[in-house]
Design an enzyme around this catalytic site. Sequence first.
Site, PDB file in Angstrom:
ATOM      1  CG  HIS A 109      -6.162 -15.527  17.993  1.00 58.69           C
ATOM      2  ND1 HIS A 109      -6.420 -14.620  18.992  1.00 58.69           N
ATOM      3  CD2 HIS A 109      -6.154 -16.744  18.602  1.00 58.69           C
ATOM      4  CE1 HIS A 109      -6.554 -15.248  20.149  1.00 58.69           C
ATOM      5  NE2 HIS A 109      -6.396 -16.540  19.949  1.00 58.69           N
ATOM      6  CG  ASN A 203      -1.963  -5.245  29.540  1.00 59.38           C
ATOM      7  OD1 ASN A 203      -1.659  -5.684  28.438  1.00 59.38           O
ATOM      8  ND2 ASN A 203      -3.216  -5.046  29.908  1.00 59.38           N
TER       9      ASN A 203
HETATM   10  N1  APR Z   1       0.306  -0.777  25.655  1.00 62.20           N
HETATM   11  C1  APR Z   1       0.102  -1.905  26.384  1.00 62.20           C
HETATM   12  N2  APR Z   1      -1.115  -2.411  26.647  1.00 62.20           N
HETATM   13  C2  APR Z   1      -2.163  -1.750  26.125  1.00 62.20           C
HETATM   14  C3  APR Z   1      -2.040  -0.573  25.355  1.00 62.20           C
HETATM   15  C4  APR Z   1      -0.725  -0.084  25.131  1.00 62.20           C
HETATM   16  N3  APR Z   1      -0.501   1.020  24.415  1.00 62.20           N
HETATM   17  N4  APR Z   1      -3.276  -0.161  24.987  1.00 62.20           N
HETATM   18  C5  APR Z   1      -4.133  -1.047  25.490  1.00 62.20           C
HETATM   19  N5  APR Z   1      -3.480  -2.008  26.191  1.00 62.20           N
HETATM   20  C6  APR Z   1      -4.005  -3.177  26.892  1.00 62.20           C
HETATM   21  C7  APR Z   1      -5.378  -2.995  27.477  1.00 62.20           C
HETATM   22  O1  APR Z   1      -5.247  -2.493  28.815  1.00 62.20           O
HETATM   23  C8  APR Z   1      -5.942  -4.409  27.449  1.00 62.20           C
HETATM   24  O2  APR Z   1      -5.703  -5.090  28.664  1.00 62.20           O
HETATM   25  O3  APR Z   1      -4.135  -4.186  25.920  1.00 62.20           O
HETATM   26  C9  APR Z   1      -5.136  -5.100  26.339  1.00 62.20           C
HETATM   27  C10 APR Z   1      -5.952  -5.464  25.110  1.00 62.20           C
HETATM   28  O4  APR Z   1      -6.884  -6.415  25.485  1.00 62.20           O
HETATM   29  P1  APR Z   1      -7.953  -7.008  24.467  1.00 62.20           P
HETATM   30  O5  APR Z   1      -8.614  -5.891  23.739  1.00 62.20           O
HETATM   31  O6  APR Z   1      -8.789  -7.963  25.225  1.00 62.20           O
HETATM   32  O7  APR Z   1      -7.059  -7.767  23.387  1.00 62.20           O
HETATM   33  P2  APR Z   1      -6.415  -9.204  23.417  1.00 62.20           P
HETATM   34  O8  APR Z   1      -6.013  -9.597  24.807  1.00 62.20           O
HETATM   35  O9  APR Z   1      -5.369  -9.199  22.366  1.00 62.20           O
HETATM   36  O10 APR Z   1      -7.614 -10.096  22.965  1.00 62.20           O
HETATM   37  C11 APR Z   1      -7.370 -11.454  22.748  1.00 62.20           C
HETATM   38  O11 APR Z   1      -9.534 -11.887  21.939  1.00 62.20           O
HETATM   39  O12 APR Z   1     -11.178 -10.861  20.871  1.00 62.20           O
HETATM   40  C12 APR Z   1     -10.259 -11.861  20.762  1.00 62.20           C
HETATM   41  O13 APR Z   1      -9.209 -12.865  18.934  1.00 62.20           O
HETATM   42  C13 APR Z   1      -9.304 -11.644  19.612  1.00 62.20           C
HETATM   43  O14 APR Z   1      -6.905 -11.863  19.573  1.00 62.20           O
HETATM   44  C14 APR Z   1      -8.014 -11.338  20.298  1.00 62.20           C
HETATM   45  C15 APR Z   1      -8.183 -12.007  21.645  1.00 62.20           C
END
Ligand code: APR
Length: 235
Positions: A109, A203
């Site tokens: 990304h 997660n």
């Molecule tokens: N350890 C493991 N998991 C965690 C932690 C942690 N300390 N803290 C939060 N999480 C989990 C949350 O439960 C959630 O399911 O990480 C996940 C983050 O999810 P999102 O915020 O949706 O992030 P992501 O999946 O990386 O988003 C994907 O979406 O918005 C776009 O381009 C952006 O790269 C991003 C993509």
Amino acid sequence: MISKETNVVILTGAGISAESGIRTFRASDGLWENHRVEEVATPEGWAANPELVWNFYQQRRRQLLEVEPNSGHHALVELESYLEHFLLVTQNVDDLHERAGSNNLIHMHGELAPLRCEECGHVEIMMDENHLGENFLTCNQCEGRMRPHIVWFGEMPMHMPEIEKALAECEVFIAIGTSGHVYPAANFLHIARRHGAHTIGINLDPPENVYFFDEFFQGKAGEILPHIVEKWTTE
Ligand code: APR
């Protein structure tokens, strides 16, 4: 289950950087730092209000100077040095994996530290103090306007052929700290499964695609990863 010869592909998302102090995206209010996603993370948002988008990313670029890799990032470096076939694909635009020492790494990304010229496509890391203010920056090659080197919604993720090839060849696929909401990354699990890989999820909350993992560890990446990596690399 994992030996030195095992071919491993890892996908990380915002969750792995959460313990470093970088906020994840999908908070319950659906806003990113008080902005709608369409305002700050689409080509249309950039065209409509470049100042807003620029300052949104400048704030996130400045934040990079205040955060450090955590034990989850470090554990993945340990795993990489143990394995012969390893690829880390991250959806994160921060630079914490590379600062921890990860080498075989793809930012699908994009990245915050480099900027990209809108005119000639030149990409350059611009993180000096005079690069982090409110004023737009110009390209050192052609004087075009620099934009964030970020894949916005509606744009093509980077390095997809290389990622798909690795997914088809891997024997173990591990997704860490990603909600499974955003495609094509959310589909990597299915591609790896289809090619016979063993799939592992780590997660904090059960992600959207939790039922498709062969194994799922619920908790913080920074707490779980050091333990399981130690187990894998010493067994
Ligand atoms: N350890 C493991 N998991 C965690 C932690 C942690 N300390 N803290 C939060 N999480 C989990 C949350 O439960 C959630 O399911 O990480 C996940 C983050 O999810 P999102 O915020 O949706 O992030 P992501 O999946 O990386 O988003 C994907 O979406 O918005 C776009 O381009 C952006 O790269 C991003 C993509």
